[in-house]
Enzyme design. Structure first.
Site, short mmCIF file in Angstrom:
data_model
loop_
_atom_site.label_atom_id
_atom_site.label_comp_id
_atom_site.label_asym_id
_atom_site.label_seq_id
_atom_site.Cartn_x
_atom_site.Cartn_y
_atom_site.Cartn_z
N TYR A 40 15.88 30.60 6.90
CA TYR A 40 14.52 31.68 7.11
C TYR A 40 14.77 31.52 8.74
O TYR A 40 14.40 30.93 9.13
CB TYR A 40 13.34 30.39 6.92
N MET A 49 11.23 24.66 1.43
CA MET A 49 10.77 23.59 0.75
C MET A 49 11.90 23.23 -0.50
O MET A 49 11.38 21.39 -0.99
CB MET A 49 9.84 24.13 -0.78
N LYS A 100 1.17 -1.46 0.22
CA LYS A 100 -0.03 -0.16 -0.02
C LYS A 100 0.40 1.40 -0.16
O LYS A 100 2.08 0.98 0.13
CB LYS A 100 -1.16 0.64 1.14
N ARG A 155 -10.76 1.25 15.38
CA ARG A 155 -10.50 1.65 13.33
C ARG A 155 -11.30 1.20 12.41
O ARG A 155 -12.25 2.28 12.23
CB ARG A 155 -9.16 1.30 13.47
#
Lengths: 386, 386
Positions: free
Chosen positions: B276, B324, B56, B154
């Site tokens: 940053y 990023m 998956k 779940r």
């Protein structure tokens, strides 16, 4: 190499309705809102300043193939991407656009830039020298952007390196600067002393290259005011609805909505635990909704027992840990007709912005957007067909 | 809808060498190591227990299109995926495999299961009822997996719901159970009392369905010992090299290596800040390497000022915030001939496992793998051609 999306395309049942029915999550992206944001930024600029569009990282996760043409149709002519591959992909989408590549050329990629009319952003003396040598070998001047570092210590020439380029007439003849740019480190904090320091350092660097256009402001920098607009601004985050002004209301239109599909509802008794590690214990009879999105879809694990979703206007807390493909919300008290298997819970929407979700995950909206996974059904609103 | 990877494929220069040169990061995936891990797990099982493969989330981010055929060639016949789309994609890759879909059918997707021979995992009374109704309409028995919840809260039927199914002869005739499964909440903590509680609850549920095979253990559950192996085990994480045994050495072979390309080296003076927010301040003359991967590539922002990379055997700290598309390492003290622009720094490799990186990012290796981005050049070692 075949990626899953391509393998899937060869399967059957690929009509839109079937794809929506199969989706564990639906990501809706409003292209008209992106265009409105581009126009809102453009309207704020000092006279003479123009607005590019930053579409790196697949347009901040929202789909460059849809976003870039929408911006172009609104009048955006100049685009910034991070990588060479992104530049090549954008060129196939927009044959006429001006494309600037932030990483600059890596050794052996110069021909990719030339063949696809990508403008390199030269960040280091070596990139400048290599590009100049390439131009001389081609016996043609090859314009490029010069990136000057003014506080990030990340990419760009320092002042002395920029000065050396400016004084090297042979290099300047081979590499006519198309733009001088820099990047702000603390633009999201208007009071930070680095801002004015960077602006002054940028002004000093620009004097080295008289007559060449300049650019320093990205999204938050634009909102610092007209002193920062120079000749070009380069918004990314603001186009995608992120708040460029952390101390005031968000002026940008919301762009993204993310809905997770309810797979199962479960009534549980007091004392039951939820999810991996049994980190959430139900303290009174509760109703839980299990939703088919998880951290593999960009719903960060950091949201475990912290985040929330919304059913209409009602906040529903995220309980237990986030699983790879699933997350559980406590929907106790939500009227039974408002939550049903097959229905949806908003993870990003009118009541919870990308920035809100990011805050709960201890990060910023930029990371939320770029982490959005590939399993969502992506639904584009607005000008897809232009 | 066109994704960037597809737009790129229409571009030129798509030969392997060009793609490597353009890449900001290279992700190397060792398919032989995945196969070795599958065999190692298989060899540990109690006699009679068999090993499926969980692929998956695009094989935990490593590429289902490559991983699933490699596992199949090693003898894996049964696969688990999370979503219907993943099932469809896997079917195109492996026409003969047995494919079990964890989310089960959503309304209107039953024909997708039938047409592509996907075995649904039925998690709720409603999924059981809907699938049974579908089978009756088709006038043929349609096997499915029954998922019994034993502590996750779940997905899955609780005991009373499972009992109701077991006593409903019409439903059992329409939906012959192919497997009864459950899932452990705390398998990574061998001393957690939930483990034995879940095993007992699972045994009780299995008595409702005599003669039907069972499965409860995923990667960590397998290492709890043979009592947990039942008829089928379902490893995912362990196949991909994650440590299934948090208290002891990792018995699994490492599968992934991630290298980020150095764009620029920079010598900075004391007092300069990095990145940053100017969160890192250089305390003595330093040499920095800016590398072309960032949080859009899955290098979590949580690693800012915490994570590290390696140059050969040398640890280099990650300084400042993760951007990023970029991240900065302090390479002061690394010999000059070992770091150069165009070269690489290991983010995952011999000296730093996926689990190590995850620990620095306050998460688990599963999230690191599934967050690996789409911009890397992905290089597969081993049995791609079989």
């Amino acid at each position: 190499m075949e990626r899953m999306s391509e393998a899937l395309q060869r399967g059957a049942g690929d009509d839109l309705e079937s794809r929506v029915k199969r989706a564990g999550g639906v990501l809706t992206i409003d292209l008209d809102a992106i265009v409105a944001n581009w126009r809102l930024v453009t309207a704020r600029l000092r006279p003479g300043s123009r607005c590019a569009g930053v579409v790196k990282a697949d347009a901040y996760g929202l789909g460059m193939a849809q976003v870039a043409p929408a911006l172009a149709s609104a009048g955006c002519r100049r685009f910034f991407v991070a990588t060479i591959d992104e530049g090549l992909a954008l060129r196939t989408l927009l044959p006429e656009a001006e494309i600037m590549v932030l990483c600059g050329p890596f050794a052996g990629t110069e021909h990719d830039f030339l063949a696809h009319r990508l403008l390199p952003i030269l960040n280091s003396p070596q990139q400048v020298a290599d590009w100049a040598q390439f131009a001389r070998r081609r016996e043609q001047p090859l314009p490029a952007v010069l990136h000057v570092d003014t506080a990030m210590s990340r990419l760009g020439l320092n002042f002395n390196q920029a000065k050396a380029v400016a004084e090297d007439r042979a290099t300047l003849a081979a590499v006519p600067p198309a733009l001088v740019m820099s990047h702000l480190a603390c633009a999201d904090d208007p009071d930070h002393p680095l801002n004015s320091g960077q602006l002054a350092a940028f002004a000093a660097a620009r004097t080295l290259f008289p007559g060449i256009e300049g650019s320093i402001a990205a999204s938050s920098g634009i909102f610092l005011g007209p002193d920062w607009h120079a000749d070009w601004v380069r918004p990314g985050a603001a186009l995608y609805g992120l708040r460029p002004t952390p101390r005031s209301l968000n002026p940008m239109a919301q762009v993204a909505r993310l809905q997770g599909r309810i797979v199962q509802l479960r009534d549980v008794d007091e004392g039951k635990t939820v999810g991996y590690g049994a980190t959430h214990r139900v303290v009174a009879k509760a109703r839980l909704a299990t939703v088919a999105v998880g951290y593999a879809d960009g719903i960060f694990r950091a949201l475990g027992n912290r985040g929330c979703g919304h059913v209409g206007e009602r906040r529903v807390p995220l309980v237990g840990r986030v699983s790879m493909d699933l997350v559980v919300f406590d929907v106790t008290g939500v009227p039974a007709d408002e939550v049903r298997p097959g229905g949806f819970i908003d993870l990003i929407g009118p009541r919870q912005s990308v920035d809100d979700l990011a805050r709960d995950a201890h990060t910023i909206g930029y990371e939320v957007l770029t982490a959005l996974g590939s399993r969502y059904y992506r639904h584009y609103l607005g000008r897809t067909e232009e």
